[in-house]
Design a protein around this motif. Sequence first.
Motif, PDB file in Angstrom:
ATOM      1  N   VAL A   1      -5.254   7.370  44.386  1.00 18.14           N
ATOM      2  CA  VAL A   1      -6.400   6.974  45.125  1.00 18.14           C
ATOM      3  C   VAL A   1      -7.196   6.160  44.107  1.00 18.14           C
ATOM      4  N   THR A   2      -7.738   6.546  43.040  1.00 18.67           N
ATOM      5  CA  THR A   2      -8.384   6.160  42.058  1.00 18.67           C
ATOM      6  C   THR A   2      -7.923   5.064  41.472  1.00 18.67           C
TER       7      THR A   2
ATOM      8  N   LEU B   1      -1.939  20.603  42.439  1.00 17.58           N
ATOM      9  CA  LEU B   1      -1.451  19.603  41.474  1.00 17.58           C
ATOM     10  C   LEU B   1      -1.158  18.381  42.382  1.00 17.58           C
ATOM     11  N   LEU B   2      -0.628  18.555  43.520  1.00 15.92           N
ATOM     12  CA  LEU B   2      -0.081  17.368  44.510  1.00 15.92           C
ATOM     13  C   LEU B   2      -1.365  16.726  44.586  1.00 15.92           C
ATOM     14  N   GLY B   3      -2.655  17.516  44.925  1.00 15.24           N
ATOM     15  CA  GLY B   3      -3.705  17.050  45.373  1.00 15.24           C
ATOM     16  C   GLY B   3      -4.356  16.105  44.252  1.00 15.24           C
ATOM     17  N   TYR B   4      -4.007  16.638  43.070  1.00 19.18           N
ATOM     18  CA  TYR B   4      -4.537  15.799  41.788  1.00 19.18           C
ATOM     19  C   TYR B   4      -3.852  14.484  41.745  1.00 19.18           C
TER      20      TYR B   4
ATOM     21  N   MET C   1      -3.970  17.410  49.639  1.00 17.28           N
ATOM     22  CA  MET C   1      -5.249  17.358  50.178  1.00 17.28           C
ATOM     23  C   MET C   1      -5.143  16.689  51.678  1.00 17.28           C
ATOM     24  N   ASN C   2      -6.151  17.074  52.488  1.00 14.06           N
ATOM     25  CA  ASN C   2      -6.188  16.510  53.631  1.00 14.06           C
ATOM     26  C   ASN C   2      -6.649  15.091  53.638  1.00 14.06           C
ATOM     27  N   TRP C   3      -6.606  14.327  54.733  1.00 10.84           N
ATOM     28  CA  TRP C   3      -6.892  13.154  54.553  1.00 10.84           C
ATOM     29  C   TRP C   3      -8.488  12.771  54.696  1.00 10.84           C
ATOM     30  N   ILE C   4      -9.296  13.938  55.310  1.00 11.34           N
ATOM     31  CA  ILE C   4     -10.672  13.581  55.314  1.00 11.34           C
ATOM     32  C   ILE C   4     -11.241  13.769  54.052  1.00 11.34           C
ATOM     33  N   ASP C   5     -10.547  14.646  53.281  1.00  4.00           N
ATOM     34  CA  ASP C   5     -11.067  14.556  51.504  1.00  4.00           C
ATOM     35  C   ASP C   5     -10.731  13.605  51.004  1.00  4.00           C
ATOM     36  N   LEU C   6      -9.464  12.943  51.157  1.00  2.29           N
ATOM     37  CA  LEU C   6      -9.124  11.718  50.132  1.00  2.29           C
ATOM     38  C   LEU C   6      -9.863  10.464  50.646  1.00  2.29           C
ATOM     39  N   ALA C   7     -10.189  10.537  51.972  1.00  2.22           N
ATOM     40  CA  ALA C   7     -10.975   9.261  52.709  1.00  2.22           C
ATOM     41  C   ALA C   7     -12.306   9.498  52.203  1.00  2.22           C
ATOM     42  N   THR C   8     -13.028  10.421  52.086  1.00  2.00           N
ATOM     43  CA  THR C   8     -14.472  10.681  51.402  1.00  2.00           C
ATOM     44  C   THR C   8     -14.346  10.219  50.187  1.00  2.00           C
ATOM     45  N   PHE C   9     -13.459  10.858  49.319  1.00  2.00           N
ATOM     46  CA  PHE C   9     -13.465  10.399  47.880  1.00  2.00           C
ATOM     47  C   PHE C   9     -13.187   9.018  47.765  1.00  2.00           C
ATOM     48  N   ALA C  10     -12.382   8.464  48.408  1.00  2.00           N
ATOM     49  CA  ALA C  10     -12.029   6.885  48.517  1.00  2.00           C
ATOM     50  C   ALA C  10     -13.174   6.263  48.766  1.00  2.00           C
ATOM     51  N   ALA C  11     -13.780   6.317  49.798  1.00  2.00           N
ATOM     52  CA  ALA C  11     -15.034   5.794  50.269  1.00  2.00           C
ATOM     53  C   ALA C  11     -16.326   5.908  48.989  1.00  2.00           C
ATOM     54  N   ALA C  12     -16.388   7.046  48.572  1.00  2.00           N
ATOM     55  CA  ALA C  12     -17.256   7.272  47.747  1.00  2.00           C
ATOM     56  C   ALA C  12     -17.269   6.531  46.390  1.00  2.00           C
ATOM     57  N   LEU C  13     -15.777   6.457  45.858  1.00  4.86           N
ATOM     58  CA  LEU C  13     -15.463   5.820  44.719  1.00  4.86           C
ATOM     59  C   LEU C  13     -15.462   4.334  44.986  1.00  4.86           C
ATOM     60  N   PHE C  14     -15.401   3.895  45.855  1.00  6.47           N
ATOM     61  CA  PHE C  14     -15.246   2.447  46.261  1.00  6.47           C
ATOM     62  C   PHE C  14     -16.652   1.796  46.100  1.00  6.47           C
ATOM     63  N   VAL C  15     -17.440   2.510  46.702  1.00  7.50           N
ATOM     64  CA  VAL C  15     -19.042   2.222  46.645  1.00  7.50           C
ATOM     65  C   VAL C  15     -19.592   2.220  45.060  1.00  7.50           C
ATOM     66  N   ALA C  16     -19.201   3.184  44.465  1.00  6.14           N
ATOM     67  CA  ALA C  16     -19.594   3.411  43.028  1.00  6.14           C
ATOM     68  C   ALA C  16     -18.682   2.438  42.258  1.00  6.14           C
TER      69      ALA C  16
ATOM     70  N   ASN D   1     -19.565  17.530  44.732  1.00  4.13           N
ATOM     71  CA  ASN D   1     -20.284  17.843  45.859  1.00  4.13           C
ATOM     72  C   ASN D   1     -19.601  16.969  47.014  1.00  4.13           C
ATOM     73  N   LEU D   2     -18.426  16.527  46.688  1.00  9.84           N
ATOM     74  CA  LEU D   2     -17.907  15.643  47.813  1.00  9.84           C
ATOM     75  C   LEU D   2     -16.954  16.734  48.435  1.00  9.84           C
ATOM     76  N   PHE D   3     -16.218  17.453  47.621  1.00 10.50           N
ATOM     77  CA  PHE D   3     -15.293  18.691  48.155  1.00 10.50           C
ATOM     78  C   PHE D   3     -15.147  19.691  47.120  1.00 10.50           C
ATOM     79  N   ASP D   4     -14.308  20.899  47.561  1.00 15.33           N
ATOM     80  CA  ASP D   4     -14.300  21.947  46.782  1.00 15.33           C
ATOM     81  C   ASP D   4     -13.006  21.682  45.659  1.00 15.33           C
ATOM     82  N   LEU D   5     -13.436  21.474  44.571  1.00 10.80           N
ATOM     83  CA  LEU D   5     -12.461  21.024  43.363  1.00 10.80           C
ATOM     84  C   LEU D   5     -11.806  22.236  43.102  1.00 10.80           C
ATOM     85  N   LYS D   6     -11.943  23.303  43.449  1.00  9.47           N
ATOM     86  CA  LYS D   6     -11.375  24.688  42.981  1.00  9.47           C
ATOM     87  C   LYS D   6      -9.742  24.750  44.021  1.00  9.47           C
ATOM     88  N   ARG D   7      -9.887  24.067  45.261  1.00 12.55           N
ATOM     89  CA  ARG D   7      -8.901  24.064  46.084  1.00 12.55           C
ATOM     90  C   ARG D   7      -7.772  22.905  45.731  1.00 12.55           C
ATOM     91  N   VAL D   8      -8.104  22.087  44.920  1.00 13.43           N
ATOM     92  CA  VAL D   8      -7.233  20.835  44.381  1.00 13.43           C
ATOM     93  C   VAL D   8      -5.866  21.432  43.924  1.00 13.43           C
TER      94      VAL D   8
END
Length: 203
Positions: free
Chosen positions: A153-154, A144-147, A1-16, A135-142
């Motif tokens: 990150v989780t 195995l490495l991205g997972y 995954m690109n760093w933007i998607d990972l950073a978006t996910f990390a930020a959202a998860l941190f807040v949650a 809604n954060l990113f396209d899960l269909k493009r994830v």
Amino acid sequence: MNWIDLATFAAALFVAAMAPGPGIAAIVARVLAHGRKGATAFCTGMMLGDVVWLSLAVFGLAFIAHSFASVFLVVRYAGAAYLLYLGWRMWSAPASAIRLPTSGAERPCRLFFGGLAVTLGNPKTIVFYLALMPNLFDLKRVTLLGYGELMMVTLLILGFVFAGYVVLAHMARGLFSTPRALRWLNRGVGTVMAGAAAAIASR
């Protein structure tokens, strides 16, 4: 995954993760009651629960959650019952009980599965992974490495947040030294546990 998607996910998860909810209430209440002993096993179970919901979302298996709704309902009520049981124990405990070591009945495996049940039945966690995450990113493009990257990150984010709450709760625990303060702490912890149980069971 690109760093933007990972950073978006990390930020959202941190807040949650930082937002108070049944899971955080359970962690704080347990540490206030028993100190840091057993907190690692309990938090590890909660983190694994997040990984389960993450996996269902990434692999497009959200339908499993709906197909086996009754199974998750049982898990939800099991988690709520566990918290309610802990709440009752704290409410009814004598003022000195908070200074006693964790009882032998609370083995690491029991604490682990207790934390797992709490997360699997936590409505806040379910909403994040199955409703908000797509809604954060396209899960269909994830891939195995991205997972694997998302899972790492989780675990890192949750480990950091949970550890912070454990440390703060342990520091606050040291402020209660008189029998009267301990009695109110026991009852306060019991009330928080019961409230977390109600939040999980009612959603």
